[in-house]
Scaffold this active site. Sequence first.
Site, PDB file in Angstrom:
ATOM      1  N   ASP A  37       0.839  -1.195   0.000  1.00 17.00           N
ATOM      2  CA  ASP A  37       0.000   0.000   0.000  1.00 17.00           C
ATOM      3  C   ASP A  37       0.877   1.249   0.000  1.00 17.00           C
ATOM      4  O   ASP A  37       2.104   1.167   0.041  1.00 17.00           O
ATOM      5  CB  ASP A  37      -1.037  -0.025   1.126  1.00 17.00           C
ATOM      6  N   LYS A  59      -2.853   3.096  -0.871  1.00 13.43           N
ATOM      7  CA  LYS A  59      -3.902   3.288   0.122  1.00 13.43           C
ATOM      8  C   LYS A  59      -3.596   4.511   0.934  1.00 13.43           C
ATOM      9  O   LYS A  59      -2.923   4.460   1.941  1.00 13.43           O
ATOM     10  CB  LYS A  59      -3.947   2.085   1.053  1.00 13.43           C
ATOM     11  N   MET A 171      -5.057   8.506  11.426  1.00 12.61           N
ATOM     12  CA  MET A 171      -5.876   9.066  10.337  1.00 12.61           C
ATOM     13  C   MET A 171      -6.739  10.233  10.814  1.00 12.61           C
ATOM     14  O   MET A 171      -7.905  10.354  10.414  1.00 12.61           O
ATOM     15  CB  MET A 171      -6.792   7.975   9.736  1.00 12.61           C
TER      16      MET A 171
HETATM   17  N1  SAH Z   1      -1.395  -0.356   9.941  1.00 15.25           N
HETATM   18  C1  SAH Z   1      -0.836   0.961  10.189  1.00 15.25           C
HETATM   19  C2  SAH Z   1      -1.898   2.033  10.238  1.00 15.25           C
HETATM   20  C3  SAH Z   1      -2.629   2.250   8.931  1.00 15.25           C
HETATM   21  S1  SAH Z   1      -3.756   3.574   9.035  1.00 15.25           S
HETATM   22  C4  SAH Z   1      -0.040   0.933  11.490  1.00 15.25           C
HETATM   23  O1  SAH Z   1      -0.120  -0.042  12.254  1.00 15.25           O
HETATM   24  O2  SAH Z   1       0.683   1.897  11.740  1.00 15.25           O
HETATM   25  C5  SAH Z   1      -2.798   4.893   8.398  1.00 15.25           C
HETATM   26  C6  SAH Z   1      -2.488   5.899   9.484  1.00 15.25           C
HETATM   27  O3  SAH Z   1      -1.401   5.449  10.288  1.00 15.25           O
HETATM   28  C7  SAH Z   1      -2.022   7.251   8.970  1.00 15.25           C
HETATM   29  O4  SAH Z   1      -3.123   8.045   8.586  1.00 15.25           O
HETATM   30  C8  SAH Z   1      -1.329   7.804  10.187  1.00 15.25           C
HETATM   31  O5  SAH Z   1      -2.259   8.271  11.132  1.00 15.25           O
HETATM   32  C9  SAH Z   1      -0.666   6.557  10.759  1.00 15.25           C
HETATM   33  N2  SAH Z   1       0.732   6.437  10.319  1.00 15.25           N
HETATM   34  C10 SAH Z   1       1.261   5.471   9.557  1.00 15.25           C
HETATM   35  N3  SAH Z   1       2.591   5.644   9.384  1.00 15.25           N
HETATM   36  C11 SAH Z   1       2.910   6.769  10.062  1.00 15.25           C
HETATM   37  C12 SAH Z   1       4.115   7.483  10.265  1.00 15.25           C
HETATM   38  N4  SAH Z   1       5.268   7.098   9.735  1.00 15.25           N
HETATM   39  N5  SAH Z   1       4.063   8.612  11.025  1.00 15.25           N
HETATM   40  C13 SAH Z   1       2.900   9.026  11.572  1.00 15.25           C
HETATM   41  N6  SAH Z   1       1.734   8.382  11.410  1.00 15.25           N
HETATM   42  C14 SAH Z   1       1.730   7.277  10.664  1.00 15.25           C
END
Ligand code: SAH
Length: 252
Positions: A37, A59, A171
């Site tokens: 994604d 995504k 998010m």
């Molecule tokens: N499965 C992922 C989350 C997916 S939802 C996990 O466990 O992290 C996507 C959201 O994750 C983004 O909108 C943001 O809020 C957060 N996110 C993912 N990577 C990030 C990063 N490097 N820094 C800050 N927020 C992050």
Amino acid sequence: MAQTGTIYLVGAGPGDPDLLTLRAARLIERAELIVHDGLVDPAILALARDDARLVSVAKQRSKHTLPQEDINALLVREALSGRDVVRLKGGDPLVFGRGGEEAEAAHAAGVPVEIVPGISAANGAAAAAQIALTHREASSIVSFVAGQCKGLKDQDWSGLAGKGRTLVIYMGVKTAPQIAEKLMEDGLAPDMPVAVIENAARPQMRVLRGLLAGLPDLVVEQRVKSPALIVIGEVTARTDTALANVALEAAR
Ligand code: SAH
């Protein structure tokens, strides 16, 4: 008939390839097919073989996304044709990653699945910003919520944030005003400390701090972009940004 392949639902962590598990790194390095994604950092995709097929199902909020059913169908089709599939997802596959749905689709089709955990954004961001999600003196409960889901207003978050608690919102950039309003309606103090961590565990990371009532303005004025996490609670005020940034610079 070809032997059915395996679907590996692999957590890619928050961005830095050093934060992959060894299992994830090994699977990425040997994969012939990687379906990833949009959150997966290019530095991680660079670990793949030169001849690996990389399929993006981008995504990200408001960007074109392959519908989930089509992603499920793609994974199952490839596995049934005998190929192992590495389904690479940002953070942990089972935290707001729809990994559960992909595993269910695979099970329904009789395709074997292995799930490889990853460092979720909350854990990666907390470490990078040096914010303790729990702290003996400040917080003994931590909750993860999605700030973008349908019916945000009707979601019951009462009791998840407040004194002695840490709330981590995934998010939530676009909906920051509704989130601040919702939490204050639930009785949270407008001066509850908050932090916004953008691009955690990536070179361009930013850590911003403020108070709950000022969260909407902070996000707009600082032009916060996804991916970012919002952390609400007293733990965010225990370390100052300057200190965390010094540590970050030192680590670069
Ligand atoms: N499965 C992922 C989350 C997916 S939802 C996990 O466990 O992290 C996507 C959201 O994750 C983004 O909108 C943001 O809020 C957060 N996110 C993912 N990577 C990030 C990063 N490097 N820094 C800050 N927020 C992050």
